[in-house]
Design an enzyme around this catalytic site. Structure first.
Site, mmCIF file in Angstrom:
data_model
loop_
_atom_site.group_PDB
_atom_site.id
_atom_site.type_symbol
_atom_site.label_atom_id
_atom_site.label_comp_id
_atom_site.label_asym_id
_atom_site.label_seq_id
_atom_site.Cartn_x
_atom_site.Cartn_y
_atom_site.Cartn_z
ATOM 1 N N SER A 285 0.837 -1.199 0.000
ATOM 2 C CA SER A 285 0.000 0.000 0.000
ATOM 3 C C SER A 285 0.873 1.251 0.000
ATOM 4 O O SER A 285 1.947 1.261 0.601
ATOM 5 C CB SER A 285 -0.882 -0.004 1.256
ATOM 6 O OG SER A 285 -1.499 1.255 1.422
ATOM 7 N N GLU B 50 -2.057 -9.771 -9.352
ATOM 8 C CA GLU B 50 -1.352 -9.027 -8.314
ATOM 9 C C GLU B 50 -0.581 -10.003 -7.434
ATOM 10 O O GLU B 50 -1.154 -10.653 -6.574
ATOM 11 C CB GLU B 50 -2.351 -8.226 -7.481
ATOM 12 C CG GLU B 50 -3.279 -7.375 -8.346
ATOM 13 C CD GLU B 50 -4.276 -6.560 -7.537
ATOM 14 O OE1 GLU B 50 -3.869 -5.938 -6.536
ATOM 15 O OE2 GLU B 50 -5.464 -6.538 -7.905
ATOM 16 N N ASP C 191 -7.500 19.970 -18.898
ATOM 17 C CA ASP C 191 -8.021 19.069 -17.848
ATOM 18 C C ASP C 191 -7.042 17.926 -17.548
ATOM 19 O O ASP C 191 -7.241 17.165 -16.606
ATOM 20 C CB ASP C 191 -9.424 18.537 -18.198
ATOM 21 C CG ASP C 191 -9.456 17.697 -19.461
ATOM 22 O OD1 ASP C 191 -8.389 17.314 -19.971
ATOM 23 O OD2 ASP C 191 -10.572 17.418 -19.957
#
Length: 724
Positions: free
Chosen positions: A294, A480, A653
């Protein structure tokens, strides 16, 4: 991914393939002792390309957290596909890293079909790797298996097309830009940017194995530097293992997250004066074995109490898993994205600048399709193990500390729950005894391998693939991998490649989220703990053993130069029937009385300082009505050039400094709020903000889509509010 239940070259390097000439006794072929300049290795042909692949930024679910409420409503940063083509005069390989959650099997098959039409057999399943950065903020709906369709409003053509077209266009640009060049490799370590989110599972790996490593995540950053023959940089490709989840599940804007921001920063550096997404230098930041990694480096806490979560099952005494969230390192998700992205960029830039070790030698690519539900592996002289039909465990529904599930599931569940099992049995059917035994100790929540209506819920046929560029081996993994799974795989591939003496000093890197999505791949030991990653290892406890076996086979074939003898394996399906979409057509647009689309509802102030935020709201149409938005923009920030009396675009953007929010109101009316976070480096001057869009109205029985634009009043940016 979480789901609530709810030819210029000959290229050979003599050290890799001794050629007859290099062993010749003829002294005239040997360099004379006086020549001190190093021998020049043959260059490669290299091409790089980048293309916009942003899909509709409205109403479509974002892919990653699988939170049905998290539908797109604007743009934070645009999504790009970045392609790198290398040719040694004999063979060619393509590596693509795209700003998507993962490459789906359907996306890969569509891209390969388009390449076949355009280039014949030049770009194929064996020499093209497609990898996703794992951002959780790109439009979903590009999958052909039922589980993913259910969680993302079905199969959405408007999501698939920009991805296919963007990826193919990036390859086209790379193909057209090919020229002789060189590749250099470098690696280093990056601290303070990743955290293991399932340390309890990691600790179940053998102690002697864990003691070989300093960390419970992989800190290494690998960089490949691409230059032309003058030594000028044309591109960079790097890999680092961290989840692209700095933007959390409350975000509704399309965003390339931390990895996309790292690309953005390096490309802005190397393409001075260009708008984002423009310029020749391409910087790819690619995912790796990030399964248990993480970016939320402050770790998990109970958001309602501030206390640490329960270590074993990541839940809170009040509020369960939903309240256990990981944060950091920034003050909010934008700040965290900026910090992690900047850390990764800074390290890669440093490694790029100092890369001196040239990559030389032949290219290879090896690929097989494998029926992953039926792989048998001999693990020692007496024992074989096998993979299972896919299934997800109870802890899958718990989610992770980067985004918890809505229901009362917790991580680390090795027993079923009679309540949820009863509901599952009634709705979806009970898992067979064989599947339950095969997946033990996983308590099965969804026996997806036994669910085929209206289409199979999970893939059976998956891709295994390795490409080698000289001494660098890129292992394309369809999911993963956790930290330790990745370490075992890298070691196995390196061992096989070097077994024949043809490879030396091999750098093996894992490219995650490649080719087809199969959730997670934990080690056998981590699987026993059944946290989220183990519960999401869909082919059972021996999934990693099966992958090790298959990738060893590919690496051995490359080392022995016998790739042509590898069986192709069973082809994956390309479903044409029963794909369903749950996304209704975009409704007609309405506007308030006495206004026009593009009118400014909330006007800008006359003066701002650097560091301020300009916010302006326009009467807007649904961004879905703008169709294919690639290479366009909903927003410009423009500065007035007094000398030429013209307006110059400084931001779109795609810029980090702008945020485009689409706000759906009642009665089919909607607004667009544009924010410009004025950088401290912004020059003082006169500015304006423009918004572009399309609205849909009925003319009789026919829908008509009309473009509109809106412009703010002119405002000044100045270092001081006081005029002399």
């Amino acid at each position: 991914f979480q789901l609530p239940i709810s030819v210029l070259l000959s290229g050979p390097d003599p050290t890799l393939h001794p050629s007859p000439e290099s062993t010749s006794p003829d002294p005239t072929l040997r360099p004379s002792p006086e020549s001190t300049s190093p021998p020049q290795n043959k260059p490669y042909l290299i091409g790089v390309g980048r293309a916009d692949c942003t899909g509709p930024p409205a109403e479509i679910p974002l892919m990653g957290y699988a939170n049905p409420q998290q539908t797109a409503a604007g743009i934070h940063t645009r999504l790009y596909s970045r392609a790198f083509i290398i040719d040694d005069g004999k063979r060619r390989v393509v590596f693509v890293t795209a700003d998507v959650g993962m490459i789906s099997q359907r996306l890969r098959l569509e891209v390969l079909k388009a390449l076949q039409v355009k280039y014949g057999d030049l770009y194929r399943q064996d020499n093209v790797v497609l990898s996703g950065t794992h951002t959780h903020c790109g439009p979903a709906g590009y999958f052909q298996y039922t589980l993913f369709m259910i969680s993302s409003k079905g199969y959405i053509k408007a999501s698939m097309e920009p991805l296919v077209n963007g990826i193919v266009k990036s390859i086209d640009i790379a193909h057209r830009s090919m020229k002789p060049g060189r590749i250099y490799r470098n690696r280093g370590e990056l601290d303070d940017s990743s955290l293991n989110r399932s340390p309890h599972s990691y600790l179940n790996n053998p102690e002697d194995e864990r003691q070989r490593y300093k960390w419970n995540t992989d800190k290494q950053v690998l960089v490949l530097k691409f230059t032309d023959l003058d030594g000028d940089g044309i591109g960079m490709l790097s890999w680092f293992a961290v989840h692209a989840v700095s933007m959390n599940y409350t975000n509704r804007m399309v965003s390339s997250d931390n990895m996309g921001y790292a690309s953005y920063l390096l490309e802005q550096d190397k393409n001075p004066g260009e708008l984002p997404g423009q310029g020749g230098f391409v910087a790819g930041f690619s995912s790796s074995n990030l399964g248990d990694v993480s970016p939320n480096t402050r770790g998990p806490h109970c958001v309602n109490t501030g206390l640490p979560c329960d270590y074993l099952n990541s839940s809170c005494p009040v509020g369960g898993t939903k309240m256990c969230q990981a944060f950091g390192p920034g003050d909010d998700m934008f700040d965290s994205t900026r910090i992690i992205g900047h850390n990764v960029y800074r390290k890669a830039k440093e490694l790029y600048a100092n890369a001196a070790e040239e990559v030389t030698g032949f290219l290879h690519s090896a690929h097989q399709w494998v029926n992953m539900t039926d792989v048998t592996v001999q693990i020692n002289s007496t024992h074989t193990v096998r993979t299972c039909k896919p299934a997800l465990g109870h802890s899958f529904a718990a989610g992770t500390t980067d985004g918890g599930g809505d229901l009362n599931f917790t991580q680390g569940a090795v027993d079923g729950d009679p309540f949820w099992d009863g509901i599952r049995d009634a709705l979806l059917g009970e898992p067979s005894n064989q599947t339950q035994e095969c997946h033990h100790p996983k308590p099965i929540l969804f026996s997806t391998g036994e669910m085929n209506w209206p289409l199979p819920w999970h893939p059976q046929i998956i891709d295994v693939q390795i490409i080698t560029i000289g001494s660098v081996a890129v292992v394309a993994v369809p999911g993963e991998m956790t930290t330790m799974s990745g370490r075992r795989l890298r070691e196995a591939v390196k061992q096989e490649l070097e077994s024949e003496g043809t490879f030396r000093d091999t750098e093996v890197v894992i490219a995650g989220l490649s080719n087809v999505y199969t959730h997670y791949i934990t080690t056998y030991e981590e699987y026993q703990v059944q946290r989220y990653e183990g519960a999401s290892t869909i082919y059972g406890p021996h999934t990693l053993s099966a992958y090790l076996h298959k990738y060893r086979g590919l690496a051995r074939a490359i080392a022995q130069d016998k790739v042509s003898e590898l069986p192709a394996g069973p082809e994956p399906p390309f479903f044409t029937k029963n794909l369903f979409s749950l996304l209704p057509a975009a409704a007609v647009d309405r506007k308030p009385e006495n206004t026009s689309f593009g009118d400014v509802l909330q006007q800008v102030y006359p003066v701002y300082r650097q560091g301020d935020v300009v916010s302006v709201t326009f009467v807007a149409g649904n961004p879905r009505h703008s169709g294919d938005i690639r290479d366009k923009t909903f927003v410009t920030v423009e500065i007035h050039d007094n000398r030429t009396e013209t307006w110059e675009v400084v931001h779109t953007d795609a810029s980090w400094e702008t945020r485009f929010h689409w706000l759906q109101g009642s009665n089919r009316q909607s607004n667009a709020t544009v924010e410009w976070h004025i950088p401290l480096s912004a020059p003082s001057g006169s500015y304006r903000i423009k918004h572009f869009g399309h609205y849909k109205q009925m003319k009789g029985l026919r829908p008509v889509i009309t473009p509109y634009e809106g412009t703010t009043d002119v405002f000044r940016v100045t270092a001081s509010f006081y005029y002399q």
